[in-house]
Design a protein around this motif. Structure first.
Motif, PDB file in Angstrom:
ATOM      1  N   VAL A  25      56.287  38.995  24.840  1.00 29.19           N
ATOM      2  CA  VAL A  25      57.199  39.928  25.495  1.00 29.19           C
ATOM      3  C   VAL A  25      58.269  39.227  26.322  1.00 29.19           C
ATOM      4  CG1 VAL A  25      57.394  41.852  27.090  1.00 29.19           C
ATOM      5  CG2 VAL A  25      55.473  41.765  25.505  1.00 29.19           C
TER       6      VAL A  25
ATOM      7  N   VAL B 217      54.450  45.327  15.166  1.00 27.70           N
ATOM      8  CA  VAL B 217      53.104  44.926  15.572  1.00 27.70           C
ATOM      9  C   VAL B 217      52.103  45.727  14.747  1.00 27.70           C
ATOM     10  CG1 VAL B 217      51.429  44.889  17.456  1.00 27.70           C
ATOM     11  CG2 VAL B 217      53.805  44.256  17.897  1.00 27.70           C
TER      12      VAL B 217
ATOM     13  N   CYS C 251      54.025  48.255  23.770  1.00 29.97           N
ATOM     14  CA  CYS C 251      54.988  48.307  22.671  1.00 29.97           C
ATOM     15  C   CYS C 251      55.479  49.726  22.430  1.00 29.97           C
ATOM     16  CB  CYS C 251      54.365  47.758  21.388  1.00 29.97           C
ATOM     17  SG  CYS C 251      54.070  45.979  21.403  1.00 29.97           S
ATOM     18  N   LYS C 252      54.548  50.673  22.449  1.00 26.76           N
ATOM     19  CA  LYS C 252      54.919  52.051  22.136  1.00 26.76           C
ATOM     20  C   LYS C 252      55.705  52.695  23.279  1.00 26.76           C
ATOM     21  CE  LYS C 252      53.229  56.318  20.105  1.00 26.76           C
ATOM     22  NZ  LYS C 252      52.111  56.990  19.424  1.00 26.76           N
TER      23      LYS C 252
ATOM     24  N   PHE D 286      59.349  48.131  22.690  1.00 29.15           N
ATOM     25  CA  PHE D 286      59.519  46.693  22.484  1.00 29.15           C
ATOM     26  C   PHE D 286      59.353  46.340  21.008  1.00 29.15           C
ATOM     27  CE2 PHE D 286      57.218  42.638  21.913  1.00 29.15           C
ATOM     28  CZ  PHE D 286      58.208  41.754  22.328  1.00 29.15           C
ATOM     29  N   ALA D 287      58.414  47.018  20.347  1.00 26.72           N
ATOM     30  CA  ALA D 287      58.156  46.768  18.930  1.00 26.72           C
ATOM     31  C   ALA D 287      57.692  48.057  18.282  1.00 26.72           C
ATOM     32  CB  ALA D 287      57.090  45.681  18.768  1.00 26.72           C
TER      33      ALA D 287
END
Length: 410
Positions: free
Chosen positions: A238, A320, A337-338, A342-343
């Motif tokens: 991150v 991811v 992430c969610k 971020f991904a």
């Protein structure tokens, strides 16, 4: 296993074993927050309504009826403890006995207690002379068991050498990095975020990201990752790959007891949130309000990760891969992430348990340690992180194939 012992003072009477056994269940009932989750799980699996009580009683009778003596009895006692908690709790809330290898892994807390004083309660337990003495004895029992199977009981030096060899094997296989399509797609698989891998894995990941920094896609595969330390994913994936601060928040609840206060009480001081606030929050549409009756302490955790560099190291798209084995700190990566985008999460719903980590309960007579979570974490819709996990952005039975197919359509 011989009836002679080098640790005669460690042998418990049957009455003492039962006292420890009962104390363990009393502690669970006083501190453990997931009985509502368990009830629903029992129904889902068509288990008897009184499964919890019946299972406790079954294993207590095994201690009552035990005919073994000495070391054999103590080994059987520890085994009954381990099997009974697994039968009742399964994977709900990090519940297990702490075996000698797990205890040794907690030694890392001693190295960080000065800069992270919040780990002091764990350090206090593992430095308890009675705990140290019991685990020396447990190592001895495990050696005797191995001797009974036809081998010779290993010396402490041999045990250490074997553990070092096993650790080195895990270090060699924990991280897999490869180019799937030169100039376009890079892939990283991480089996565990455990502390023991951080020092060795960080420079390898950094060098790989430098190599592929201009690629279009990075795939991070944590489908088999059961967790470890959030520092791993924060520092590896991150912070090097954000250009501005990324903030996420979540709500956790806890019972107000002496044990929970000892480990996490300081984290709840000053919190203005109440259980009533949580129950009345319109965002928590999937909240099981009945689970919260005894959870009187509430806190909202909001934390921000700062960029490591002035600009992103990897500038392309990040996916991811996740699945049911994603748990604990790997779950926290999925949540991050969610919630921050971020991904993109691809795969199956995760295993959950985005908690602060298990506390340690010391059985009062034997000093065997039991670990379990005491914090009930909520998903953004109010459902239990432990029960529901995190739903990926793109659901797929074959996460890697799905991502590669999507990339191919670009």
């Amino acid at each position: 296993m011989s009836s002679d012992t080098l640790y005669r003072d460690m042998i418990l009477t049957k009455e003492q074993m039962l006292e420890d056994y009962d104390a363990m269940w009393e502690s669970f009932e006083e501190n453990y927050p997931f009985y509502g989750v368990l009830d629903r799980l029992y129904v889902l699996n068509n288990m008897e309504p009184d499964y919890y009580k019946a299972t406790k009683t079954k294993y207590r009778k095994q201690i009552e009826n035990m005919e073994l003596e000495g070391d054999k009895a103590m080994f059987e006692f520890a085994n009954i403890i381990a099997i009974s908690v697994n039968d009742v709790y399964g994977t709900v809330g990090h519940v297990s006995i702490v075996n000698p290898n797990m205890l040794r892994s907690l030694e890392v807390y001693k190295e960080h207690v000065n800069e992270s004083p919040e780990v002091q309660p764990w350090v206090d337990v593992i430095e308890d002379p009675q705990v140290i003495a019991f685990y020396e004895y447990l190592d001895y029992l495990l050696g005797l068991q191995q001797a009974d199977k036809g081998g010779s009981a290993p010396t402490p030096e041999e045990i250490n050498a074997q553990q070092e060899e096993e650790l080195n094997k895990m270090k060699a296989t924990n991280l897999t990095m490869k180019i799937l399509e030169k100039g376009k797609i890079a892939y990283i698989n991480v089996e565990s975020f455990d502390d023991v891998f951080i020092e060795g894995d960080m420079p390898k990941i950094r060098a790989f990201l430098e190599e592929v920094k201009d690629y279009e896609h990075l795939i991070i595969d944590i489908q088999n990752n059961g967790g470890g330390n959030t520092t791993y994913w924060e520092e590896a994936f991150v912070r090097p790959n954000i250009s501005e601060p990324a903030t996420t928040s979540l709500v956790r609840l806890m019972k107000n007891t002496e044990l929970t206060q000892r480990f996490y009480g300081v984290d709840y001081k000053g919190s203005a949130l109440t259980t009533k606030d949580v129950k009345n929050d319109p965002n928590f549409t999937s909240l099981h309000k009945e689970d919260l009756e005894d959870l009187t302490l509430v806190r909202e955790i909001s934390y921000t990760l700062e960029p490591k560099f002035s600009e992103k190291l990897f500038k392309g798209e990040i996916s991811v891969l996740v699945g049911p084995a994603v748990y604990s700190s790997a779950e926290s990566f999925a949540v991050f992430c969610k919630s921050t985008h971020f991904a993109t999460l691809v795969g199956k719903t995760t295993g959950g348990s985005n908690s602060g980590g298990p506390i340690l309960f010391e059985l009062p007579i034997s000093h065997l340690l039991i670990q379990f979570d005491v914090e009930y974490g909520l998903n953004p819709d109010g459902s239990s992180s432990q029960e529901v996990g995190t739903t990926p952005d793109i659901e797929s039975e074959d996460a890697l194939k799905t991502v590669l197919d999507l990339i191919g359509k670009h």
